[in-house]
Design a protein around this motif. Structure first.
Motif, PDB file in Angstrom:
ATOM      1  N   SER A  31      41.503  55.104   5.387  1.00 58.23           N
ATOM      2  CA  SER A  31      41.893  55.748   4.312  1.00 58.23           C
ATOM      3  C   SER A  31      42.439  54.740   3.017  1.00 58.23           C
ATOM      4  CB  SER A  31      42.790  56.913   4.604  1.00 58.23           C
ATOM      5  OG  SER A  31      44.133  56.225   4.818  1.00 58.23           O
ATOM      6  N   PHE A  32      42.168  53.447   3.476  1.00 56.89           N
ATOM      7  CA  PHE A  32      42.631  52.429   2.728  1.00 56.89           C
ATOM      8  C   PHE A  32      41.868  51.107   2.855  1.00 56.89           C
ATOM      9  CE2 PHE A  32      45.340  49.138   1.053  1.00 56.89           C
ATOM     10  CZ  PHE A  32      45.816  49.467  -0.130  1.00 56.89           C
ATOM     11  N   ILE A  33      41.466  50.714   1.456  1.00 57.56           N
ATOM     12  CA  ILE A  33      40.678  49.380   1.758  1.00 57.56           C
ATOM     13  C   ILE A  33      41.597  48.219   1.015  1.00 57.56           C
ATOM     14  CG2 ILE A  33      38.592  48.020   0.574  1.00 57.56           C
ATOM     15  CD1 ILE A  33      37.305  50.736   0.707  1.00 57.56           C
ATOM     16  N   LYS A  34      42.007  47.386   1.836  1.00 57.87           N
ATOM     17  CA  LYS A  34      42.905  46.371   1.440  1.00 57.87           C
ATOM     18  C   LYS A  34      42.421  45.321   0.471  1.00 57.87           C
ATOM     19  CE  LYS A  34      46.419  43.219   2.917  1.00 57.87           C
ATOM     20  NZ  LYS A  34      47.035  42.889   1.691  1.00 57.87           N
ATOM     21  N   TYR A  35      42.888  44.845  -0.462  1.00 58.02           N
ATOM     22  CA  TYR A  35      42.448  43.652  -1.310  1.00 58.02           C
ATOM     23  C   TYR A  35      43.043  42.593  -0.815  1.00 58.02           C
ATOM     24  CZ  TYR A  35      41.817  41.339  -6.011  1.00 58.02           C
ATOM     25  OH  TYR A  35      41.314  40.275  -6.784  1.00 58.02           O
ATOM     26  N   ASN A  36      41.946  41.780  -0.562  1.00 54.11           N
ATOM     27  CA  ASN A  36      42.609  40.307   0.061  1.00 54.11           C
ATOM     28  C   ASN A  36      42.601  39.174  -0.980  1.00 54.11           C
ATOM     29  OD1 ASN A  36      43.023  41.359   2.656  1.00 54.11           O
ATOM     30  ND2 ASN A  36      40.620  41.409   2.922  1.00 54.11           N
ATOM     31  N   ASN A  37      42.116  39.084  -1.942  1.00 53.74           N
ATOM     32  CA  ASN A  37      42.165  38.087  -2.939  1.00 53.74           C
ATOM     33  C   ASN A  37      43.585  38.196  -3.432  1.00 53.74           C
ATOM     34  OD1 ASN A  37      41.355  35.838  -4.559  1.00 53.74           O
ATOM     35  ND2 ASN A  37      40.548  37.095  -6.120  1.00 53.74           N
ATOM     36  N   ASN A  38      44.392  37.276  -2.635  1.00 51.17           N
ATOM     37  CA  ASN A  38      45.779  37.452  -3.046  1.00 51.17           C
ATOM     38  C   ASN A  38      46.679  36.355  -3.238  1.00 51.17           C
ATOM     39  OD1 ASN A  38      45.740  36.766  -0.431  1.00 51.17           O
ATOM     40  ND2 ASN A  38      46.680  38.740   0.340  1.00 51.17           N
ATOM     41  N   GLU A  39      45.950  35.175  -3.423  1.00 52.47           N
ATOM     42  CA  GLU A  39      46.360  33.965  -3.677  1.00 52.47           C
ATOM     43  C   GLU A  39      45.654  33.252  -5.131  1.00 52.47           C
ATOM     44  OE1 GLU A  39      46.878  30.438  -1.494  1.00 52.47           O
ATOM     45  OE2 GLU A  39      47.172  31.735   0.577  1.00 52.47           O
ATOM     46  N   HIS A  40      46.615  33.194  -6.085  1.00 53.07           N
ATOM     47  CA  HIS A  40      46.171  32.729  -7.405  1.00 53.07           C
ATOM     48  C   HIS A  40      46.720  31.721  -7.973  1.00 53.07           C
ATOM     49  CE1 HIS A  40      44.384  37.051  -7.687  1.00 53.07           C
ATOM     50  NE2 HIS A  40      45.403  37.376  -6.984  1.00 53.07           N
ATOM     51  N   LEU A 136      50.044  43.764  -9.122  1.00 53.64           N
ATOM     52  CA  LEU A 136      49.431  43.031  -8.037  1.00 53.64           C
ATOM     53  C   LEU A 136      48.439  44.310  -7.739  1.00 53.64           C
ATOM     54  CD1 LEU A 136      52.498  41.569  -6.146  1.00 53.64           C
ATOM     55  CD2 LEU A 136      51.037  40.693  -7.859  1.00 53.64           C
ATOM     56  N   LEU A 137      47.277  44.031  -7.291  1.00 56.14           N
ATOM     57  CA  LEU A 137      46.206  44.901  -6.445  1.00 56.14           C
ATOM     58  C   LEU A 137      46.420  45.064  -5.312  1.00 56.14           C
ATOM     59  CD1 LEU A 137      43.984  46.981  -7.097  1.00 56.14           C
ATOM     60  CD2 LEU A 137      42.360  44.902  -6.877  1.00 56.14           C
ATOM     61  N   ASN A 138      46.813  46.169  -4.576  1.00 60.44           N
ATOM     62  CA  ASN A 138      47.384  46.245  -3.353  1.00 60.44           C
ATOM     63  C   ASN A 138      45.941  46.467  -2.489  1.00 60.44           C
ATOM     64  OD1 ASN A 138      50.141  46.094  -3.534  1.00 60.44           O
ATOM     65  ND2 ASN A 138      50.124  48.409  -4.323  1.00 60.44           N
ATOM     66  N   GLY A 139      45.148  47.373  -3.084  1.00 65.07           N
ATOM     67  CA  GLY A 139      43.866  47.891  -2.774  1.00 65.07           C
ATOM     68  C   GLY A 139      43.316  49.041  -3.117  1.00 65.07           C
ATOM     69  N   PHE A 140      42.842  49.978  -2.414  1.00 66.57           N
ATOM     70  CA  PHE A 140      42.050  51.250  -2.890  1.00 66.57           C
ATOM     71  C   PHE A 140      42.141  52.272  -1.913  1.00 66.57           C
ATOM     72  CE2 PHE A 140      39.885  47.687  -4.759  1.00 66.57           C
ATOM     73  CZ  PHE A 140      39.666  48.254  -6.188  1.00 66.57           C
ATOM     74  N   ASN A 141      42.759  53.432  -2.407  1.00 67.04           N
ATOM     75  CA  ASN A 141      43.012  54.493  -1.284  1.00 67.04           C
ATOM     76  C   ASN A 141      41.628  55.347  -1.475  1.00 67.04           C
ATOM     77  OD1 ASN A 141      45.959  54.572  -0.728  1.00 67.04           O
ATOM     78  ND2 ASN A 141      46.347  54.706  -2.775  1.00 67.04           N
TER      79      ASN A 141
END
Length: 185
Positions: A31-40, A136-141
């Motif tokens: 039920s959730f897609i995690k956003y993995n581009n989390n180093e900026h 911060l984008l966590n992902g998508f519900n």
């Protein structure tokens, strides 16, 4: 004796709006897609006179890391932390016809991860002061609309109006232990 006033107001919220996503940046759960581009990285390392890094950890594991290469004081930078998720089609409506076929209608959506940071040398106490907004984008519900998947973005906003940037941590405990902290080099 000098008194240090550290005014921190962390605002967290989940905003709903959806997007199609790139599989290389996302990890799917039911039920959730995690956003993995989390180093900026913001700024140029070669021109940096200071490096300021925001960290977010969950249960001791890195979840987000944003490094700011500061080239001058006062320092001001505006940025978008999810430019790779900028134009998407979100399921807007489903029309079911008499023949039981569905017509899906989509709308164009842009994920908003716009933020800013201001840093200056504090003339009253040793160190760096400033304010910031990090979205911060966590992902998508994953929601269902008449049986069809619809992605809804999940973001967290960290906004502080006045702070001393120093090695400190804000910790929240629950089913997961989440820590937010800054480091300076």
């Amino acid at each position: 004796m000098k008194k240090y006033i550290l005014g921190i107001s962390v605002i967290s919220s989940i905003l709903l709006s959806g997007c199609a996503t790139s599989n290389s940046m996302l990890k799917k759960d039911e039920s959730f897609i995690k956003y993995n581009n989390n180093e900026h990285t913001i700024g140029n390392k070669e021109n940096a006179i200071k490096t300021l890094t925001f960290h977010k950890t969950i249960n001791g594991e890195n979840d987000y890391k944003i490094t700011f290469y500061i080239d001058k004081f006062p320092y001001h930078k505006e940025f978008n932390l999810c430019t790779d998720q900028s134009n998407f089609k979100r399921l807007k409506s489903v029309t079911t016809y008499k023949n039981k076929k569905d017509k899906l209608t989509y709308e164009d959506i842009a994920v908003d991860c716009n933020g800013y940071i201001n840093v200056f040398k504090n003339k009253y106490v040793k160190g760096l002061s400033g304010n910031y907004k990090l979205k911060l984008l966590n992902g998508f519900n994953i929601a269902k609309l008449k049986g069809h998947d619809m992605k809804l973005e999940s973001t967290t906003i960290h906004e502080v109006s006045t702070t001393m940037f120093e090695d400190f941590a804000i910790e929240s405990k629950g089913s997961n232990t989440t820590k937010y902290f800054w480091t300076i080099k």
